[in-house]
Design a protein around this motif. Sequence first.
Motif, PDB file in Angstrom:
ATOM      1  N   ALA A  92       6.379   1.506  -5.764  1.00  0.00           N
ATOM      2  CA  ALA A  92       5.453   2.671  -5.876  1.00  0.00           C
ATOM      3  C   ALA A  92       4.503   2.680  -7.054  1.00  0.00           C
ATOM      4  O   ALA A  92       3.180   2.715  -7.164  1.00  0.00           O
ATOM      5  CB  ALA A  92       6.044   3.951  -5.604  1.00  0.00           C
TER       6      ALA A  92
ATOM      7  N   GLU B  81       6.728  10.441   1.294  1.00  0.00           N
ATOM      8  CA  GLU B  81       5.172  10.909   1.574  1.00  0.00           C
ATOM      9  C   GLU B  81       4.821  11.990   0.444  1.00  0.00           C
ATOM     10  O   GLU B  81       3.701  11.958  -0.112  1.00  0.00           O
ATOM     11  CB  GLU B  81       5.195  11.339   2.908  1.00  0.00           C
TER      12      GLU B  81
ATOM     13  N   ILE C 259       4.943   2.385   2.179  1.00  0.00           N
ATOM     14  CA  ILE C 259       6.179   3.146   1.224  1.00  0.00           C
ATOM     15  C   ILE C 259       7.146   3.813   2.189  1.00  0.00           C
ATOM     16  O   ILE C 259       6.419   4.914   2.719  1.00  0.00           O
ATOM     17  CB  ILE C 259       6.018   3.687   0.024  1.00  0.00           C
TER      18      ILE C 259
ATOM     19  N   THR D 164       3.631   9.786  -2.739  1.00  0.00           N
ATOM     20  CA  THR D 164       2.351   8.925  -2.330  1.00  0.00           C
ATOM     21  C   THR D 164       1.428   9.719  -2.083  1.00  0.00           C
ATOM     22  O   THR D 164       0.048   9.594  -2.534  1.00  0.00           O
ATOM     23  CB  THR D 164       2.494   7.932  -1.108  1.00  0.00           C
ATOM     24  N   ARG D 165       1.497  10.836  -1.340  1.00  0.00           N
ATOM     25  CA  ARG D 165       0.472  11.962  -1.210  1.00  0.00           C
ATOM     26  C   ARG D 165       0.122  12.543  -2.468  1.00  0.00           C
ATOM     27  O   ARG D 165      -1.443  12.757  -2.845  1.00  0.00           O
ATOM     28  CB  ARG D 165       0.779  13.146  -0.459  1.00  0.00           C
TER      29      ARG D 165
ATOM     30  N   GLN E 156      -2.014   9.934  -4.281  1.00  0.00           N
ATOM     31  CA  GLN E 156      -3.355   9.655  -3.734  1.00  0.00           C
ATOM     32  C   GLN E 156      -4.223  10.819  -4.041  1.00  0.00           C
ATOM     33  O   GLN E 156      -5.624  10.450  -4.346  1.00  0.00           O
ATOM     34  CB  GLN E 156      -3.358   9.406  -2.053  1.00  0.00           C
TER      35      GLN E 156
ATOM     36  N   PHE F 174       0.550   1.964  -7.342  1.00  0.00           N
ATOM     37  CA  PHE F 174      -0.076   2.765  -8.287  1.00  0.00           C
ATOM     38  C   PHE F 174      -1.046   1.970  -9.221  1.00  0.00           C
ATOM     39  O   PHE F 174      -2.018   2.261  -9.437  1.00  0.00           O
ATOM     40  CB  PHE F 174       0.815   3.810  -8.896  1.00  0.00           C
TER      41      PHE F 174
ATOM     42  N   THR G 118       0.957  -1.194  -0.052  1.00  0.00           N
ATOM     43  CA  THR G 118      -0.020   0.000   0.094  1.00  0.00           C
ATOM     44  C   THR G 118       0.767   1.257   0.142  1.00  0.00           C
ATOM     45  O   THR G 118       2.137   1.105   0.199  1.00  0.00           O
ATOM     46  CB  THR G 118      -0.738   0.269   1.200  1.00  0.00           C
ATOM     47  N   PHE G 119       0.219   2.343  -0.265  1.00  0.00           N
ATOM     48  CA  PHE G 119       0.843   3.508  -0.144  1.00  0.00           C
ATOM     49  C   PHE G 119       1.580   3.862   1.124  1.00  0.00           C
ATOM     50  O   PHE G 119       2.674   4.217   1.443  1.00  0.00           O
ATOM     51  CB  PHE G 119       0.298   4.729  -0.647  1.00  0.00           C
TER      52      PHE G 119
ATOM     53  N   GLU H  18      -6.500   3.628  -0.885  1.00  0.00           N
ATOM     54  CA  GLU H  18      -5.329   2.524  -0.902  1.00  0.00           C
ATOM     55  C   GLU H  18      -6.060   1.397  -1.412  1.00  0.00           C
ATOM     56  O   GLU H  18      -7.328   0.829  -1.388  1.00  0.00           O
ATOM     57  CB  GLU H  18      -4.931   2.039   0.423  1.00  0.00           C
TER      58      GLU H  18
END
Length: 400
Positions: free
Chosen positions: A54, A22, A18, A25-26, A29, A58, A14-15, A79
């Motif tokens: 990642a 951040e 990782i 991933t932020r 998302q 994704f 999941t993000f 997620e």
Amino acid sequence: MSYQVIARKYRPKTFADITAQEHITRTIQNSLRMGRIGHGYIFSGLRGVGKTTAARVFAKAVNCQRIIEDAEYLRTVTEPCGECESCRDFEAGTSLNISEFDAASNNSVDDIRMLRENVRYGPQKGRYRVYIIDEVHMLSIAAFNAFLKTLEEPPPHAIFIFATTELHKIPATIASRCQRFNFKRIPLEQIQQQLQQICDAEKIAVEPDALQLVGRKAHGSMRDAQSILDQVIAFSVDYENDGAISYAKVAELLNHIDDDHLFAVTDAVLARNPVGMIETAQFVICNGYDEQDFLEKLIEHLRNILMVQNLRSTRLVERPDPVRERYQLDAARFSPRSVMLMIDLLVQTSRELKFQFEYRFRFELVLLKLIDLAGESALSASATDVAAGEPQKKKPALSR
């Protein structure tokens, strides 16, 4: 079932899993929440920091049925659920919507033409077909040019994610058509924390200093750290000691030069002690340590002293607390100028050492030169102080 290495067993799914990325991933998302998904992405950064991982998360998220169908889940969680048919197919390696290519071994124009033919077909399930191209900088110029038109006008169902460790080798015509994300080097504290969690899950006792040494050896790469940990676990198994991993065992396996020997060099410089310096050189040579590696460690050692001198803090020194205290003491005993001169000498010698036939003598010589260099620096500094003080003494006489 065959053994699965730590780097694969504990690969993030999941993000949130990782580490230290951040900022990436932020952004991803948020783009999922807003429905602003691009067609081309470049993930660049050091090896083993999570680029391909990642990309896989994704790719799993854009086709997750729960994200597609549940607006509240999309807004609050964002997620991949890991439970829907698409996520299960991905975990089992049977998903037809996600394709991974290794550009290092498939870098010709013909390989790209096959990819272009494949891109025309839409997904059987879900919304997108995601193409992850690893080590994309290995593509030939002709292959990049063949791919350019597809990237410029891609089908609406296609997403391309390029992973690379050498962003500068990607042509500007390709890079300008993609969103670029730069993955950061993972801080030592977060690597150490992740390794501790793995050891706890594997029910392995380990000393914190041992994990810190593993993290330092990885140089910011989580995958390298996990691979080293796998090796350390196999080496350190001692059933008489409950299989605990100690600092000494890790240092022995990694052929690590302890900080005490680096401090022995700077102590010999301060004491103007050539005998002690030669003894340290002989220890390195006789115990099979690489002279080039020792000089690099010594440069890092002097760098730590310089950082403490300039920051008046040990926050940039990645060492256990007792060693940090020693750096605090040594920083007050050297002048910054002498430290910089010693670093310059070591950098130059380290560059030349690989081309020297008498590398053993050259190694011993540079350590002895450090003593004279520090002494000359101290003399020049005192002479500068005297020269700077003379006008101040003459001023009262001139004013009369």
